[in-house]
Design an enzyme around this catalytic site. Structure first.
Site, PDB file in Angstrom:
ATOM      1  N   ASP A   1      28.172  44.557  38.260  1.00 19.86           N
ATOM      2  CA  ASP A   1      26.971  44.035  38.919  1.00 19.86           C
ATOM      3  C   ASP A   1      26.920  44.546  40.359  1.00 19.86           C
ATOM      4  OD1 ASP A   1      28.606  42.369  40.435  1.00 19.86           O
ATOM      5  OD2 ASP A   1      27.844  40.500  39.589  1.00 19.86           O
ATOM      6  N   HIS A   2      26.012  43.986  41.143  1.00 16.06           N
ATOM      7  CA  HIS A   2      25.772  44.458  42.512  1.00 16.06           C
ATOM      8  C   HIS A   2      26.963  44.284  43.450  1.00 16.06           C
ATOM      9  CE1 HIS A   2      24.756  40.209  42.145  1.00 16.06           C
ATOM     10  NE2 HIS A   2      25.120  40.081  43.408  1.00 16.06           N
TER      11      HIS A   2
ATOM     12  N   CYS B   1      32.520  42.177  38.180  1.00 13.88           N
ATOM     13  CA  CYS B   1      31.531  41.382  38.926  1.00 13.88           C
ATOM     14  C   CYS B   1      32.299  40.741  40.079  1.00 13.88           C
ATOM     15  CB  CYS B   1      30.811  40.383  38.021  1.00 13.88           C
ATOM     16  SG  CYS B   1      31.844  39.080  37.319  1.00 13.88           S
ATOM     17  N   GLY B   2      31.738  39.737  40.714  1.00 12.26           N
ATOM     18  CA  GLY B   2      32.416  39.163  41.878  1.00 12.26           C
ATOM     19  C   GLY B   2      33.777  38.585  41.551  1.00 12.26           C
ATOM     20  N   THR B   3      33.837  37.835  40.462  1.00  9.41           N
ATOM     21  CA  THR B   3      35.102  37.209  40.039  1.00  9.41           C
ATOM     22  C   THR B   3      35.711  37.855  38.795  1.00  9.41           C
ATOM     23  OG1 THR B   3      33.884  35.699  38.616  1.00  9.41           O
ATOM     24  CG2 THR B   3      34.369  34.926  40.859  1.00  9.41           C
ATOM     25  N   GLY B   4      34.916  38.608  38.068  1.00  3.09           N
ATOM     26  CA  GLY B   4      35.325  39.122  36.757  1.00  3.09           C
ATOM     27  C   GLY B   4      34.987  38.164  35.627  1.00  3.09           C
TER      28      GLY B   4
ATOM     29  N   GLY C   1      32.121  36.090  34.949  1.00  2.00           N
ATOM     30  CA  GLY C   1      30.802  36.121  34.312  1.00  2.00           C
ATOM     31  C   GLY C   1      30.654  37.315  33.387  1.00  2.00           C
TER      32      GLY C   1
ATOM     33  N   HIS D   1      49.765  42.319  23.241  1.00  5.48           N
ATOM     34  CA  HIS D   1      49.721  41.161  22.337  1.00  5.48           C
ATOM     35  C   HIS D   1      48.316  40.790  21.885  1.00  5.48           C
ATOM     36  CE1 HIS D   1      53.911  39.374  23.567  1.00  5.48           C
ATOM     37  NE2 HIS D   1      53.984  40.627  23.138  1.00  5.48           N
ATOM     38  N   ASN D   2      47.314  41.033  22.709  1.00  4.69           N
ATOM     39  CA  ASN D   2      45.960  40.550  22.389  1.00  4.69           C
ATOM     40  C   ASN D   2      45.011  41.657  21.957  1.00  4.69           C
ATOM     41  OD1 ASN D   2      46.665  38.776  25.297  1.00  4.69           O
ATOM     42  ND2 ASN D   2      46.667  37.787  23.300  1.00  4.69           N
TER      43      ASN D   2
ATOM     44  N   HIS E   1      51.459  39.907  16.213  1.00  5.94           N
ATOM     45  CA  HIS E   1      50.326  39.834  17.137  1.00  5.94           C
ATOM     46  C   HIS E   1      49.026  40.226  16.428  1.00  5.94           C
ATOM     47  CE1 HIS E   1      53.234  39.041  20.173  1.00  5.94           C
ATOM     48  NE2 HIS E   1      53.872  40.164  19.881  1.00  5.94           N
TER      49      HIS E   1
HETATM   50  C1  RB5 Z   1      27.339  37.129  41.989  1.00  2.00           C
HETATM   51  O1  RB5 Z   1      27.165  36.467  43.194  1.00  2.00           O
HETATM   52  C2  RB5 Z   1      28.467  36.501  41.199  1.00  2.00           C
HETATM   53  O2  RB5 Z   1      28.077  35.262  40.704  1.00  2.00           O
HETATM   54  C3  RB5 Z   1      28.914  37.409  40.076  1.00  2.00           C
HETATM   55  O3  RB5 Z   1      29.272  38.647  40.594  1.00  2.00           O
HETATM   56  C4  RB5 Z   1      30.118  36.945  39.285  1.00  2.00           C
HETATM   57  O4  RB5 Z   1      31.181  36.619  40.124  1.00  2.00           O
HETATM   58  C5  RB5 Z   1      29.891  35.934  38.261  1.00  2.00           C
HETATM   59  O5  RB5 Z   1      30.773  35.529  37.503  1.00  2.00           O
END
Ligand code: RB5
Length: 148
Positions: free
Chosen positions: A8-9, A65-68, A70, A98-99, A133
């Protein structure tokens, strides 16, 4: 080996270093975007990475993404995908061994590019061990079949 990468962005600049490094390592990269810094919706990009893998256009996928989180959740909604979120190489190793994960995700806001390379190296070079596995991974895929 071909790797589909979608983000994402939050990862437009970040992923360039990752792509350069993947190519240096000899992996072919399919950059599925986004390449725009305007806010966008991570499920769009997760689905693109997942489809590239299940359709055989890529051997493995990378989602950022920001956290991975989503993007991994979106990837995992596509039949046949086993996507994990990793922030260190140990989990990346066992996600393959394993996965039998076929997509790896991480957070551009959490994992620096050097750590990302270590994670990817582990993920992309570790074979699935099979055996007991395989039985467990098949059980996961059976759940997917039961609730389609
Ligand atoms: C975007 O702000 C953020 O929500 C997205 O990148 C991600 O972290 C979602 O899981």
């Amino acid at each position: 080996m071909k790797i589909a990468l979608a983000n994402d962005h939050t990862a437009v600049e970040y992923k360039k270093e990752i792509i350069d490094w993947l190519k240096e390592q000899g992996w072919e990269v399919l950059d599925l975007g986004t390449n725009e810094t305007a806010s966008t919706d991570y499920p769009v990009w997760g689905e693109k990475a997942a489809l590239a893998v299940v359709n055989g256009e890529a051997d493995f996928g990378i989602g950022i993404c920001g956290t991975g989180l989503g993007i991994s959740l979106a990837c995992n909604k596509v039949r046949g995908i086993r996507a994990c979120v990793c922030s260190e190489p140990y989990t990346a190793h066992y996600s393959r061994a394993h996965n039998n994960c076929n997509i790896i995700c991480f957070g551009s806001r959490l994992v620096g590019p050097e750590m990302a390379k270590m994670i990817l190296k582990e993920f992309l070079t570790t074979p699935f061990e099979g055996g007991r596995h395989a039985r467990r991974v098949n059980m996961i895929m059976d759940i997917e079949e039961r609730y389609r």
